[in-house]
Design a protein around this motif. Structure first.
Motif, PDB file in Angstrom:
ATOM      1  N   ALA A 177       0.825  -1.209   0.000  1.00 48.90           N
ATOM      2  CA  ALA A 177       0.000   0.000   0.000  1.00 48.90           C
ATOM      3  C   ALA A 177       0.862   1.264   0.000  1.00 48.90           C
ATOM      4  O   ALA A 177       0.549   2.235  -0.705  1.00 48.90           O
ATOM      5  CB  ALA A 177      -0.934  -0.009   1.214  1.00 48.90           C
ATOM      6  N   ASN A 180       2.195   1.806  -3.512  1.00 46.20           N
ATOM      7  CA  ASN A 180       1.152   2.317  -4.407  1.00 46.20           C
ATOM      8  C   ASN A 180       0.824   3.779  -4.131  1.00 46.20           C
ATOM      9  O   ASN A 180       0.449   4.528  -5.039  1.00 46.20           O
ATOM     10  CB  ASN A 180      -0.113   1.469  -4.269  1.00 46.20           C
ATOM     11  CG  ASN A 180       0.061   0.075  -4.826  1.00 46.20           C
ATOM     12  OD1 ASN A 180       0.992  -0.185  -5.597  1.00 46.20           O
ATOM     13  ND2 ASN A 180      -0.805  -0.847  -4.437  1.00 46.20           N
ATOM     14  N   ALA A 181       0.953   4.176  -2.851  1.00 49.87           N
ATOM     15  CA  ALA A 181       0.651   5.552  -2.476  1.00 49.87           C
ATOM     16  C   ALA A 181       1.842   6.486  -2.670  1.00 49.87           C
ATOM     17  O   ALA A 181       1.700   7.703  -2.525  1.00 49.87           O
ATOM     18  CB  ALA A 181       0.199   5.608  -1.018  1.00 49.87           C
ATOM     19  N   ARG A 199      -4.860   9.296   0.118  1.00 53.16           N
ATOM     20  CA  ARG A 199      -4.403   8.368  -0.921  1.00 53.16           C
ATOM     21  C   ARG A 199      -3.976   7.039  -0.305  1.00 53.16           C
ATOM     22  O   ARG A 199      -4.284   5.960  -0.841  1.00 53.16           O
ATOM     23  CB  ARG A 199      -3.220   9.004  -1.675  1.00 53.16           C
ATOM     24  CG  ARG A 199      -2.483   8.063  -2.630  1.00 53.16           C
ATOM     25  CD  ARG A 199      -3.271   7.769  -3.886  1.00 53.16           C
ATOM     26  NE  ARG A 199      -2.603   6.781  -4.721  1.00 53.16           N
ATOM     27  CZ  ARG A 199      -1.597   7.051  -5.560  1.00 53.16           C
ATOM     28  NH1 ARG A 199      -1.148   8.308  -5.677  1.00 53.16           N
ATOM     29  NH2 ARG A 199      -1.055   6.097  -6.301  1.00 53.16           N
ATOM     30  N   GLU A 202      -6.934   4.866   0.618  1.00 49.53           N
ATOM     31  CA  GLU A 202      -7.507   4.271  -0.598  1.00 49.53           C
ATOM     32  C   GLU A 202      -6.689   3.078  -1.064  1.00 49.53           C
ATOM     33  O   GLU A 202      -7.247   2.055  -1.496  1.00 49.53           O
ATOM     34  CB  GLU A 202      -7.581   5.327  -1.698  1.00 49.53           C
ATOM     35  CG  GLU A 202      -8.578   6.442  -1.424  1.00 49.53           C
ATOM     36  CD  GLU A 202      -8.451   7.586  -2.418  1.00 49.53           C
ATOM     37  OE1 GLU A 202      -7.576   7.494  -3.323  1.00 49.53           O
ATOM     38  OE2 GLU A 202      -9.205   8.566  -2.302  1.00 49.53           O
ATOM     39  N   GLU A 203      -5.361   3.198  -0.994  1.00 48.13           N
ATOM     40  CA  GLU A 203      -4.496   2.108  -1.448  1.00 48.13           C
ATOM     41  C   GLU A 203      -4.541   0.922  -0.491  1.00 48.13           C
ATOM     42  O   GLU A 203      -4.442  -0.230  -0.926  1.00 48.13           O
ATOM     43  CB  GLU A 203      -3.064   2.608  -1.615  1.00 48.13           C
ATOM     44  CG  GLU A 203      -2.880   3.629  -2.722  1.00 48.13           C
ATOM     45  CD  GLU A 203      -3.232   3.097  -4.102  1.00 48.13           C
ATOM     46  OE1 GLU A 203      -3.322   1.858  -4.273  1.00 48.13           O
ATOM     47  OE2 GLU A 203      -3.418   3.910  -5.032  1.00 48.13           O
TER      48      GLU A 203
END
Length: 271
Positions: A177, A180-181, A199, A202-203
């Motif tokens: 995560a 990805n962020a 963000r 969300e990830e």
């Protein structure tokens, strides 16, 4: 270690086979788990119908109406459905034999898991009472992370793995995560902005949801309720890939220890 997606996969895998069915017999071959299996557990569940199987954080909750069995897979455990005549192996410590000839078998080579009993509200049990929100619910969002992180000097990876803030973000999925962020796992939690936490939340949701659809991640011991491994390992972008090229920019991924846990990140993509 089985994390939230692996436990959710197990929950979904075993539920259809045993919910609404009475326990015919409880077999405890080795009660010496992380905490001893209660000696009275046989009399508490034998002859009673299992009403539901749910998950809270990394715990599986088997509800019998008059109480619940709390189960944890520990470092190396698994629970799967087997046929009644399937002979037990060395580390098959507990069997719940159901009236439909299905057996819920708890396997735990390292014996860090648990099988406990709770009367009354299981969510008030000391193991569950102080847990944070589930990551895949509306209770968890970036605003919560931002507000709880203020003035915290710990690394953001340590912060999001704290079950008081959000449950189930274990080491594998925290690595993924954060990548990805675009957030470096060593960054100080209290210095990350509100938009970046939005963000990140969300990830976290996305990576956990994707892992669940893939049946979790099998690195060594884990199998789901059907005995099959999880396939999310093939989707890992940073975890376990220290020294390899970043899938986004090609720069060599760096591996460090945070809280004695392997942490991999891209020094270019994550800041």
């Amino acid at each position: 270690m089985p994390e939230l997606p692996e436990v959710e996969t197990t929950c979904r895998g075993i539920s259809p086979h045993i919910c609404g069915v009475k326990i015919k017999q409880l077999v405890v071959r080795n009660s010496r788990l992380r905490w001893p299996v209660p000696a009275e557990l046989t009399s508490l569940v034998q002859g009673h119908k299992l009403l539901s199987v749910t998950r809270r954080a990394k715990y599986l909750l088997l509800n019998f109406g008059h109480g619940s069995v709390i189960m944890h897979l520990g470092m190396s455990g698994s629970m799967r459905i087997v046929a009644a005549k399937t002979p037990p192996a060395k580390h098959d410590h507990v069997d719940m034999v159901f009236a439909n000839a299905k057996v819920l078998r708890f396997t735990d080579p390292r014996r860090f898991g648990c099988v406990l009993w709770c009367e009354g509200d299981v969510h008030g049990h000391k193991l569950l009472a102080k847990l944070g929100p589930e990551p895949l619910t509306d209770e968890f969002d970036g605003e919560r992370l931002y507000l709880r992180s203020r003035k915290r000097k710990s690394p953001v990876k340590t912060f999001i793995m704290d079950n008081a803030h959000v449950v189930g973000v274990g080491n594998i999925y925290a690595n993924e995560a954060l990548f990805n962020a675009g957030i470096r796992p060593t960054a100080e939690a209290g210095k990350i902005s509100r938009p970046r936490y939005q963000r990140l939340a969300e990830e976290i949701k996305a990576v956990l949801a994707k892992a669940i659809t893939q049946g979790g991640t099998t690195l060594k011991d884990f199998v789901g309720g059907d005995g099959k491994p999880g396939y999310f390992k093939q989707q890992l972008q940073v975890y376990g890939r220290g020294g390899e090229p970043c899938v986004a920019c090609g720069k060599t991924l760096k591996e460090v220890k945070i809280g004695q846990r392997a942490t991999v990140f891209c020094p270019q993509c994550q800041r």
